[in-house]
Enzyme design. Sequence first.
Site, short mmCIF file in Angstrom:
data_model
loop_
_atom_site.label_atom_id
_atom_site.label_comp_id
_atom_site.label_asym_id
_atom_site.label_seq_id
_atom_site.Cartn_x
_atom_site.Cartn_y
_atom_site.Cartn_z
N ASN A 221 23.84 7.02 0.73
CA ASN A 221 24.67 8.20 0.98
C ASN A 221 25.41 7.99 2.30
OD1 ASN A 221 23.07 9.39 3.25
ND2 ASN A 221 21.48 9.36 1.68
N ASP A 290 17.18 10.85 -2.89
CA ASP A 290 16.22 11.53 -3.76
C ASP A 290 15.82 10.70 -4.98
OD1 ASP A 290 16.01 13.86 -2.24
OD2 ASP A 290 17.96 14.55 -2.96
N LYS A 300 21.20 -10.37 -10.41
CA LYS A 300 22.34 -9.46 -10.39
C LYS A 300 22.65 -8.96 -11.81
CE LYS A 300 27.18 -9.26 -9.15
NZ LYS A 300 28.40 -10.01 -8.92
N PHE A 334 15.88 19.14 8.25
CA PHE A 334 17.32 19.39 8.22
C PHE A 334 17.69 19.66 6.76
CE2 PHE A 334 19.82 18.38 12.11
CZ PHE A 334 18.73 18.29 12.97
N LYS A 348 13.62 26.06 1.42
CA LYS A 348 13.06 24.73 1.75
C LYS A 348 12.02 24.82 2.85
CE LYS A 348 16.69 22.02 0.25
NZ LYS A 348 18.01 21.46 0.51
N LYS A 352 8.44 23.50 1.93
CA LYS A 352 7.99 22.26 2.58
C LYS A 352 7.06 22.53 3.77
CE LYS A 352 12.00 19.57 1.09
NZ LYS A 352 12.73 18.31 1.25
O1 C5P Z 1 15.32 18.84 -0.13
P1 C5P Z 1 16.30 18.29 0.83
O2 C5P Z 1 16.60 16.85 0.61
O3 C5P Z 1 17.54 19.08 1.03
O4 C5P Z 1 15.52 18.42 2.24
C1 C5P Z 1 16.06 17.96 3.41
C2 C5P Z 1 14.95 17.63 4.39
O5 C5P Z 1 13.89 16.94 3.72
C3 C5P Z 1 15.41 16.70 5.46
O6 C5P Z 1 14.72 17.02 6.66
C4 C5P Z 1 15.06 15.33 4.93
O7 C5P Z 1 14.85 14.41 5.98
C5 C5P Z 1 13.78 15.61 4.16
N1 C5P Z 1 13.57 14.78 2.97
C6 C5P Z 1 12.48 13.93 2.91
N2 C5P Z 1 12.27 13.15 1.79
C7 C5P Z 1 13.10 13.23 0.73
C8 C5P Z 1 14.21 14.09 0.77
C9 C5P Z 1 14.42 14.84 1.91
O8 C5P Z 1 11.72 13.86 3.87
N3 C5P Z 1 12.87 12.46 -0.33
#
Ligand code: C5P
Length: 414
Positions: A221, A290, A300, A334, A348, A352
């Site tokens: 990303n 994600d 490849k 974040f 979130k 979390k």
């Molecule tokens: O769910 P989302 O991706 O929006 O959440 C963002 C937060 O979760 C950020 O602090 C990011 O660093 C963390 N995150 C994580 N592991 C993932 C996805 C996001 O720690 N696989």
Amino acid sequence: MNLRPTDKKMSSSLQGKKIVLGVSGGIAAYKAVELLRLMVREKAEVFVVMSANAGKFITPLTFESLSGNPVYHEVFGEQSSASMPHIRAAENADLLAVAPATAGAIGKMACGLADDALSNLYLAFRGPILMAPAMNDGMYANPAVQENISRMKQRGVEFIDPEEGELACGTVGQGRLAEPARILQAVQTRIGRDEDLKGLRILVTAGPTREPLDPVRYITNPSSGKMGYAVAGQARLRGAKVMLISGPTHLESPNGVKTIRCQQAGEMLALVNEHFPDCDVLVMVAAVGDFAADKVQKEKIKKKGESLDLKLMPTPDILMEVAKTKNRQMVVGFAAESQNVVQSAQEKLTRKNLDLIVANDISAPGIGFQSDSNQVTLIDKAGKIDSLPRLSKREIADILLDRIKDKSEFISEN
Ligand code: C5P
């Protein structure tokens, strides 16, 4: 572990600090008078140094009267660096703040040219340097100016971005000198809050992750890492012990920060798990991908002129996993959102098990990913919502660190 309360009062005073205020020759030079007044009000001892052209906008006498110190404004003539004690005092000051910094002054400093009082002092100065540029928007956007600025940033000079608005030349754009109060705040952050995070062990993650599909392709990303590096860098400047776990970025490790680089979400999870027990605060800024390929192809993948099915699996949610194991630690996340920013971030925060979340609207143009500035909302678990104006990532980092500092129980003596 012994916990000690922190000094909750944000030390705003500059008492006992010596500051050099460098003024270069732009119309915004008059704002340097206001900045000088603010610094003096905060009890700093200020020495003003003027470029050769600054005197065309404002006289040394104005600065001399307000600072109570002689003004260094000429290299040849009555003032000579060998004989003037105030020039020695300036060279040994706690900080040099150049406001306004014109394109010409920045260009000279970036190249190491010294042909007037300010450019000479700049080269001789060994302490921290802040620059507040002010110029026409076209000049500011010019690649030559931007290259000079990034060159100076790489050498550790801090920049306070100019603001958008009406410029002296009649156009509207980014180039107005930052408001004196904002410059003062940057000065206070740099030298007025000496080591206010000393004792805090902070673990920061930054940048994107990179999930391979085959030996040459990967999913990633556009995260630049700038926000996380700003948090790590400012925390270190303020005395914290900082470890940075970074995905792939082009950024240099901030001074004094131990940086460990990784690529994939799984690697980042292992590193965060390893270092989390030894930290007081985790700030998870990384834009963790994600999804990852179910199976990474050894060779490849051949292009066959037809569609390709990829099976992607979810990556571990590092923040959620780690927050489950927290005891005394503070955990900050974040959230990049494109709709219902506050509501989604709040959801979130709860899901979390976070103490604080920093939400930003990624649909807003010109901020967020890659940019040097951002506009965020801080939401804590007590439900306090703080919407900040558009600020540089460094300024956001400092406000976030102020909030972290307020939770004094998280500060340890180690
Ligand atoms: O769910 P989302 O991706 O929006 O959440 C963002 C937060 O979760 C950020 O602090 C990011 O660093 C963390 N995150 C994580 N592991 C993932 C996805 C996001 O720690 N696989």
